[in-house]
Each structure stands twice: as C-alpha cells, then as structure tokens.
Design an enzyme around this catalytic site. Structure first.
Site, PDB file in Angstrom:
ATOM      1  N   ARG A  18       0.812  -1.219   0.000  1.00 30.88           N
ATOM      2  CA  ARG A  18       0.000   0.000   0.000  1.00 30.88           C
ATOM      3  C   ARG A  18       0.847   1.272   0.000  1.00 30.88           C
ATOM      4  NH1 ARG A  18      -5.449   0.016   1.777  1.00 30.88           N
ATOM      5  NH2 ARG A  18      -6.441  -1.534   0.476  1.00 30.88           N
ATOM      6  N   ARG A  49      12.160  -3.656  -2.861  1.00 33.73           N
ATOM      7  CA  ARG A  49      10.843  -4.293  -2.925  1.00 33.73           C
ATOM      8  C   ARG A  49      10.137  -4.288  -1.560  1.00 33.73           C
ATOM      9  NH1 ARG A  49      11.386 -10.277  -5.049  1.00 33.73           N
ATOM     10  NH2 ARG A  49      12.125  -9.180  -6.893  1.00 33.73           N
ATOM     11  N   THR A 101      22.145 -23.011  -9.834  1.00 34.73           N
ATOM     12  CA  THR A 101      20.846 -23.669 -10.057  1.00 34.73           C
ATOM     13  C   THR A 101      20.100 -23.840  -8.740  1.00 34.73           C
ATOM     14  OG1 THR A 101      22.111 -25.698 -10.077  1.00 34.73           O
ATOM     15  CG2 THR A 101      21.313 -24.876 -12.209  1.00 34.73           C
TER      16      THR A 101
END
Ligand code: PXP
Length: 238
Positions: A18, A49, A101
């Site tokens: 928000r 982020r 990986t």
C-alpha cells in the site's frame, strides 16, 4: 542450541503493498526481540521491494540484539552497509547471473567481486557470512575468502516433495555443515524453514544460527487475525 535470527522483510512487504506506514518493520523488530529473537535480519534489496533505507537506519538505532543485513554484492548497498554498520552482513544473490541452479551465491564464479566486498565490510568491523548452497566446493571457497560464517541454503530441503528427497537434501546440508564447522566457520542455515521442517535441522551438530522469515510472518498474520478482527468489531459496534 542454535540461535534464532528473525527475518522481518515480509512485514515490509505488506506495508509496501500500500506504500503506507503500517505495518512498520521497526515495531516487528521490537516484538521479535521480546519473543526471544537473537538477531534481526533484513534484506535491503537493490529494487527496494520491501525493506527501505529508512528501515535499516532506524533498525540500527533500536535493535538491541544483533542486526544482520542481507545484501547483494553491489557497490551501492555496500556503501550503505559501511555507513550503517550492521553487526553482520550476509551476502546473497539478487541477480540471475549470481544464482547457481540451487539458489545460493556462487562464490567460486564471483570470487573476485565477493572478495572485494568482504574486505570492505570486514575492514569496517562487520562480520561477514556468505549465503551458499550446501556444496563442499562452495564452503571451501568461502573459507579461502576469509569470511567468518556461511549460511547454507536450506530451500531444496524445505521444498522436497518426498521423504526420500528430503533425506537426500538433509544429508547434503549436514555434510556441508560439518565441513564448514571443521574449517572453523560459523554455521548458519536458512531459507524455507517452517514450523514443520525446522526441528530436523536443529539437530545438525554445530549449527550456530537459523534465519527464518516467511513462515514466522505468515504464522503471525494468522495467530493475530482473530484478535485484530475482534478489536475492529468492538470499534464498529455501537
Ligand atoms: N536466509 C537468507 C540468506 C535469505 O535470503 C532469506 C530470505 O530472505 C532467509 C534466510 C529467510 O528465508 P524464509 O523467508 O524462507 O524463512
């Protein structure tokens, strides 16, 4: 008995959904300490982020246990680490090319950049841990790079779909962990640990610290939900 580092990134994830002021990870850090956290962990991502620069600054002031900053091997974040001075920095992969990986930082391929970053951080008195796969060659390289600690990636163990697969991944962690402690490295474990799968890794001999985030934040949302609704219900009830 291992120590518990509590990763509060996803408290910030909810706030950033928000772009508002709540829930504040600073409050979560205080509550985590009251609950017995031995360290508070945050990952200041290059894309911001979840955790923001302001969070790291404030946490540096208020956290009374150890503050562990997860960070990419990046000049920008290294500068922030050097000015904020967390007790510990854990170098993690962020870009695809830094990921093997399995998902740990590939400290063999990126040895030169990692070494530069480690030297800068250690020069400022910050303890450095490398988040790597449970792989003997990666542990050996970590030792050569002169870090104090490694954090072995437990994601494949956590994600195992069958008991046999979990056993194989658990053995890899135990073997790499024993190798790390034999080299004199502090042994940390993290990623994907939950209330269901954590007991087994606690048994690994010599584990120094577990870093757990998502599962604790998820559990907190649910165990606190009924009370939160009850308190709102009281406010809306005349
Ligand atoms: N350790 C490291 C190095 C991490 O990057 C993360 C995730 O941010 C964690 C531990 C915590 O993982 P989880 O949120 O799955 O508990």
């Amino acid at each position: 008995m291992p120590l518990l580092g509590v990763n509060i990134d996803h408290v910030a994830t909810v706030r950033q959904a928000r772009r508002t002021i709540e829930p504040d990870p600073i409050h979560a850090a205080v509550l985590a300490e009251m609950g017995g956290a031995d360290a508070i962990t945050v990952h200041l991502r290059e894309d911001r982020r979840h955790i923001q620069d302001r969070d790291v600054r404030l946490l540096r002031d208020i956290v009374r246990v150890r503050l562990n900053l997860e960070m990419a091997v990046s000049d920008e974040i290294t500068r922030i680490a050097l000015s904020t001075l967390p007790d510990q920095a854990t170098l993690v992969p962020e870009r695809r090319e830094e990921v093997t990986t399995e998902g740990g930082l590939d400290v063999i391929t990126h040895a030169q950049r990692v070494r530069q970053c480690v030297d800068q951080l250690q020069g400022a008195g910050i303890l450095v841990s490398l988040f790597i796969d449970p792989d003997l060659a990666q542990v050996e390289k970590a030792k050569q790079l002169g870090v104090e600690a490694v954090e072995l990636h437990t994601g494949r163990y956590a994600d195992a779909k069958t008991r046999e697969e979990a056993d194989i991944e658990f053995d890899r962690i135990r073997e790499a962990g024993q190798f790390a402690t034999a080299q004199g490295l502090l042994l940390n474990l993290g990623h994907g640990l939950t209330y269901r799968n954590v007991r087994r890794v606690v048994e690994i001999h010599g584990v120094h610290e577990l870093n757990i985030g998502h599962s604790i934040v998820s559990h907190a949302v649910l165990v606190g939900f009924e009370r939160a609704v009850r308190e709102m219900k009281q406010l809306v009830t005349l």
